[in-house]
Design a protein around this motif. Structure first.
Motif, mmCIF file in Angstrom:
data_model
loop_
_atom_site.group_PDB
_atom_site.id
_atom_site.type_symbol
_atom_site.label_atom_id
_atom_site.label_comp_id
_atom_site.label_asym_id
_atom_site.label_seq_id
_atom_site.Cartn_x
_atom_site.Cartn_y
_atom_site.Cartn_z
ATOM 1 N N TYR A 1 -21.821 3.574 -2.158
ATOM 2 C CA TYR A 1 -22.573 2.820 -1.154
ATOM 3 C C TYR A 1 -21.691 1.743 -0.514
ATOM 4 O O TYR A 1 -21.684 1.575 0.711
ATOM 5 C CB TYR A 1 -23.805 2.189 -1.809
ATOM 6 C CG TYR A 1 -24.600 1.267 -0.901
ATOM 7 C CD1 TYR A 1 -25.606 1.785 -0.088
ATOM 8 C CD2 TYR A 1 -24.343 -0.102 -0.861
ATOM 9 C CE1 TYR A 1 -26.341 0.944 0.737
ATOM 10 C CE2 TYR A 1 -25.074 -0.942 -0.032
ATOM 11 C CZ TYR A 1 -26.066 -0.419 0.766
ATOM 12 O OH TYR A 1 -26.779 -1.245 1.588
ATOM 13 N N LEU A 2 -20.921 1.017 -1.328
ATOM 14 C CA LEU A 2 -20.048 -0.028 -0.806
ATOM 15 C C LEU A 2 -18.836 0.557 -0.091
ATOM 16 O O LEU A 2 -18.416 0.051 0.956
ATOM 17 C CB LEU A 2 -19.600 -0.949 -1.940
ATOM 18 C CG LEU A 2 -20.698 -1.775 -2.612
ATOM 19 C CD1 LEU A 2 -20.126 -2.601 -3.756
ATOM 20 C CD2 LEU A 2 -21.389 -2.683 -1.603
ATOM 21 N N VAL A 3 -18.267 1.623 -0.654
ATOM 22 C CA VAL A 3 -17.116 2.266 -0.012
ATOM 23 C C VAL A 3 -17.495 2.728 1.395
ATOM 24 O O VAL A 3 -16.725 2.562 2.359
ATOM 25 C CB VAL A 3 -16.622 3.451 -0.860
ATOM 26 C CG1 VAL A 3 -15.558 4.252 -0.106
ATOM 27 C CG2 VAL A 3 -16.063 2.962 -2.198
ATOM 28 N N HIS A 4 -18.681 3.293 1.529
ATOM 29 C CA HIS A 4 -19.118 3.846 2.811
ATOM 30 C C HIS A 4 -19.460 2.789 3.844
ATOM 31 O O HIS A 4 -19.659 3.109 5.019
ATOM 32 C CB HIS A 4 -20.339 4.745 2.601
ATOM 33 C CG HIS A 4 -20.044 5.997 1.855
ATOM 34 N ND1 HIS A 4 -21.018 6.929 1.542
ATOM 35 C CD2 HIS A 4 -18.879 6.484 1.345
ATOM 36 C CE1 HIS A 4 -20.465 7.931 0.883
ATOM 37 N NE2 HIS A 4 -19.170 7.684 0.753
ATOM 38 N N ARG A 5 -19.574 1.545 3.420
ATOM 39 C CA ARG A 5 -19.892 0.462 4.362
ATOM 40 C C ARG A 5 -18.744 -0.547 4.467
ATOM 41 O O ARG A 5 -18.943 -1.663 4.938
ATOM 42 C CB ARG A 5 -21.187 -0.242 3.938
ATOM 43 C CG ARG A 5 -22.424 0.648 4.055
ATOM 44 C CD ARG A 5 -23.653 -0.012 3.485
ATOM 45 N NE ARG A 5 -24.822 0.845 3.570
ATOM 46 C CZ ARG A 5 -25.902 0.616 4.324
ATOM 47 N NH1 ARG A 5 -25.970 -0.468 5.073
ATOM 48 N NH2 ARG A 5 -26.923 1.450 4.318
ATOM 49 N N ASP A 6 -17.566 -0.138 4.061
ATOM 50 C CA ASP A 6 -16.395 -1.007 4.114
ATOM 51 C C ASP A 6 -15.915 -1.122 5.564
ATOM 52 O O ASP A 6 -15.492 -0.128 6.159
ATOM 53 C CB ASP A 6 -15.288 -0.431 3.233
ATOM 54 C CG ASP A 6 -14.077 -1.326 3.130
ATOM 55 O OD1 ASP A 6 -13.988 -2.319 3.892
ATOM 56 O OD2 ASP A 6 -13.196 -1.048 2.292
ATOM 57 N N PRO A 7 -15.971 -2.317 6.151
ATOM 58 C CA PRO A 7 -15.561 -2.456 7.559
ATOM 59 C C PRO A 7 -14.086 -2.174 7.788
ATOM 60 O O PRO A 7 -13.677 -1.993 8.942
ATOM 61 C CB PRO A 7 -15.912 -3.915 7.876
ATOM 62 C CG PRO A 7 -15.987 -4.612 6.552
ATOM 63 C CD PRO A 7 -16.460 -3.579 5.580
ATOM 64 N N ALA A 8 -13.296 -2.117 6.723
ATOM 65 C CA ALA A 8 -11.892 -1.766 6.894
ATOM 66 C C ALA A 8 -11.740 -0.294 7.289
ATOM 67 O O ALA A 8 -10.702 0.105 7.833
ATOM 68 C CB ALA A 8 -11.119 -2.041 5.605
ATOM 69 N N HIS A 9 -12.750 0.498 7.007
ATOM 70 C CA HIS A 9 -12.680 1.940 7.313
ATOM 71 C C HIS A 9 -13.710 2.390 8.338
ATOM 72 O O HIS A 9 -13.546 3.450 8.945
ATOM 73 C CB HIS A 9 -12.894 2.747 6.025
ATOM 74 C CG HIS A 9 -11.802 2.579 5.017
ATOM 75 N ND1 HIS A 9 -10.612 3.267 5.087
ATOM 76 C CD2 HIS A 9 -11.721 1.794 3.911
ATOM 77 C CE1 HIS A 9 -9.846 2.924 4.063
ATOM 78 N NE2 HIS A 9 -10.490 2.031 3.344
ATOM 79 N N TRP A 10 -14.773 1.598 8.526
ATOM 80 C CA TRP A 10 -15.859 2.048 9.387
ATOM 81 C C TRP A 10 -16.206 0.960 10.415
ATOM 82 O O TRP A 10 -16.432 -0.182 10.055
ATOM 83 C CB TRP A 10 -17.106 2.344 8.551
ATOM 84 C CG TRP A 10 -16.884 3.316 7.437
ATOM 85 C CD1 TRP A 10 -16.616 3.020 6.123
ATOM 86 C CD2 TRP A 10 -16.888 4.737 7.519
ATOM 87 N NE1 TRP A 10 -16.463 4.164 5.393
ATOM 88 C CE2 TRP A 10 -16.626 5.239 6.217
ATOM 89 C CE3 TRP A 10 -17.101 5.635 8.562
ATOM 90 C CZ2 TRP A 10 -16.564 6.605 5.950
ATOM 91 C CZ3 TRP A 10 -17.038 7.002 8.291
ATOM 92 C CH2 TRP A 10 -16.775 7.467 6.998
ATOM 93 N N SER A 11 -16.278 1.336 11.672
ATOM 94 C CA SER A 11 -16.774 0.417 12.690
ATOM 95 C C SER A 11 -18.301 0.411 12.633
ATOM 96 O O SER A 11 -18.926 1.446 12.372
ATOM 97 C CB SER A 11 -16.310 0.860 14.076
ATOM 98 O OG SER A 11 -16.797 2.152 14.386
ATOM 99 N N GLU A 12 -18.896 -0.755 12.856
ATOM 100 C CA GLU A 12 -20.350 -0.910 12.750
ATOM 101 C C GLU A 12 -20.884 -0.193 11.503
ATOM 102 O O GLU A 12 -21.713 0.713 11.585
ATOM 103 C CB GLU A 12 -21.036 -0.360 14.007
ATOM 104 C CG GLU A 12 -20.626 -1.059 15.300
ATOM 105 C CD GLU A 12 -21.363 -0.510 16.504
ATOM 106 O OE1 GLU A 12 -22.510 -0.927 16.723
ATOM 107 O OE2 GLU A 12 -20.785 0.352 17.189
ATOM 108 N N PRO A 13 -20.400 -0.591 10.335
ATOM 109 C CA PRO A 13 -20.677 0.169 9.108
ATOM 110 C C PRO A 13 -22.142 0.241 8.710
ATOM 111 O O PRO A 13 -22.524 1.165 7.989
ATOM 112 C CB PRO A 13 -19.855 -0.577 8.052
ATOM 113 C CG PRO A 13 -19.697 -1.957 8.592
ATOM 114 C CD PRO A 13 -19.588 -1.789 10.066
ATOM 115 N N ASP A 14 -22.968 -0.697 9.147
ATOM 116 C CA ASP A 14 -24.377 -0.695 8.748
ATOM 117 C C ASP A 14 -25.276 0.029 9.743
ATOM 118 O O ASP A 14 -26.501 0.044 9.569
ATOM 119 C CB ASP A 14 -24.870 -2.135 8.563
ATOM 120 C CG ASP A 14 -24.150 -2.849 7.428
ATOM 121 O OD1 ASP A 14 -23.815 -2.178 6.438
ATOM 122 O OD2 ASP A 14 -23.925 -4.062 7.539
#
Length: 313
Positions: free
Chosen positions: A218-231
């Motif tokens: 859950y945290l990996v998938h919302r890491d802003p270092a890898h995802w733009s607009e993660p939420d």
């Protein structure tokens, strides 16, 4: 901790082959199951039951005994559905589990005594993976894990996909993008625990075989270092595949979920069937997920309104 590693690998391989074959051979049955969801259904239970009904023959066979079918049906209702375990006392759960184990052990022993050229269902897969020192109770646990993964995890993934489409998406999106974005934002398997096989360094820490290392997808998938607009739920991000190095909904490496491909394929097909034929209306009293070992969607009512056919069709 089941059996030698070779037995784990063999169960995973045989299960994957069986489920892929079943999915291919029975794909034409899905539209009829989807049609039964209209005009309305309560989720995520509706998704769990739909997936279980579709895969039941692959799990326990085309013609199981009445006892076996009733037992596995009850496992889904009393242990797989979101919040089901909380509706029974601890004593009732203990007694039910003992009865389920006893019935599954008897079925596994009977199947192991019958020669089989190739497994007809997942119970066959598990039964014939036994070694001389394998307990039937351990085999029963492996089968239940398969049942939970199919009816539980795939059903929850379908629920998340439809919930997010119905509450956030204004433009049509490719079903594969919808499913992957649902997995990113709300991974059903939201954390994984692993025991190191040897001592080594993990970042600045020393981990040992006596430790448990927990990875939170859950945290990996919302890491802003890898995802733009993660939420944000943005299925279109998958058009380019950006961020896939930080995408672990099924784990990673040799212990990754053996049914990952089948799970996504079936869910994508169902999402495609539903979103192409119906307009979705989702009513949810709360947006909070149901958190336990799995990350289930909130309760919601899904209304399906058929799209009108063009004039003359």
């Amino acid at each position: 901790m089941f059996a030698p590693r070779s037995a784990q690998v063999e169960i995973g391989r045989a299960a994957r082959v069986l489920l892929r074959r079943y999915t291919h051979d029975h794909a034409d049955e899905l539209p009829a199951l989807v049609a039964r969801l209209a005009p309305g259904s309560v989720w995520p239970d509706a998704g769990n039951r739909l997936v279980y009904e579709h895969f039941r023959p692959a799990l326990i066979g085309d013609a199981p005994s009445a006892t076996l079918r009733e037992t596995v049906d009850q496992v889904v209702e009393r242990a797989v559905l979101a919040g089901a375990r909380g509706r029974c006392s601890r004593l009732a759960r203990h007694r039910f589990r003992a009865r389920v184990t006893r019935i599954l052990c008897a079925e596994l022993a009977a199947r192991r005594a019958r020669p089989s050229a190739k497994p007809a269902d997942l119970l066959d897969v598990v039964a014939h993976a036994a070694t001389g020192r394998t307990r039937d109770a351990d085999l029963a646990e492996v089968f239940l894990s398969c049942l939970f993964a199919v009816a539980g995890s795939v059903g929850f993934l379908l629920g998340w996909s439809l919930y997010l489409v119905g509450t956030t998406v204004s433009e049509p999106a490719h079903p594969a993008w919808v499913v992957r974005e649902a997995l990113r934002l709300w991974p059903v398997a939201w954390q994984f625990g692993r025991t190191p096989s040897r001592e080594h360094q993990l970042a600045a820490l020393t981990v040992k075989p006596t430790d448990e290392v927990v990875v939170c997808s859950y945290l990996v998938h919302r890491d802003p270092a890898h995802w733009s607009e993660p939420d944000e739920f943005l299925p279109g991000r998958w058009a380019s595949g950006t961020g896939q190095e930080a995408f672990i909904p099924f784990g990673w490496g040799p212990h990754a979920c053996t049914g990952a491909g089948v799970a996504t394929q079936v869910t994508e097909t169902l999402v495609g069937l539903i979103t192409s034929a119906y307009r979705l209306d989702v009513a949810a009293p709360s947006s909070q997920p149901q958190v336990s070992a799995a990350l289930a969607p909130p309760w919601f009512h899904l209304r399906l309104d058929p799209f009108s056919l063009p004039e003359g069709r």
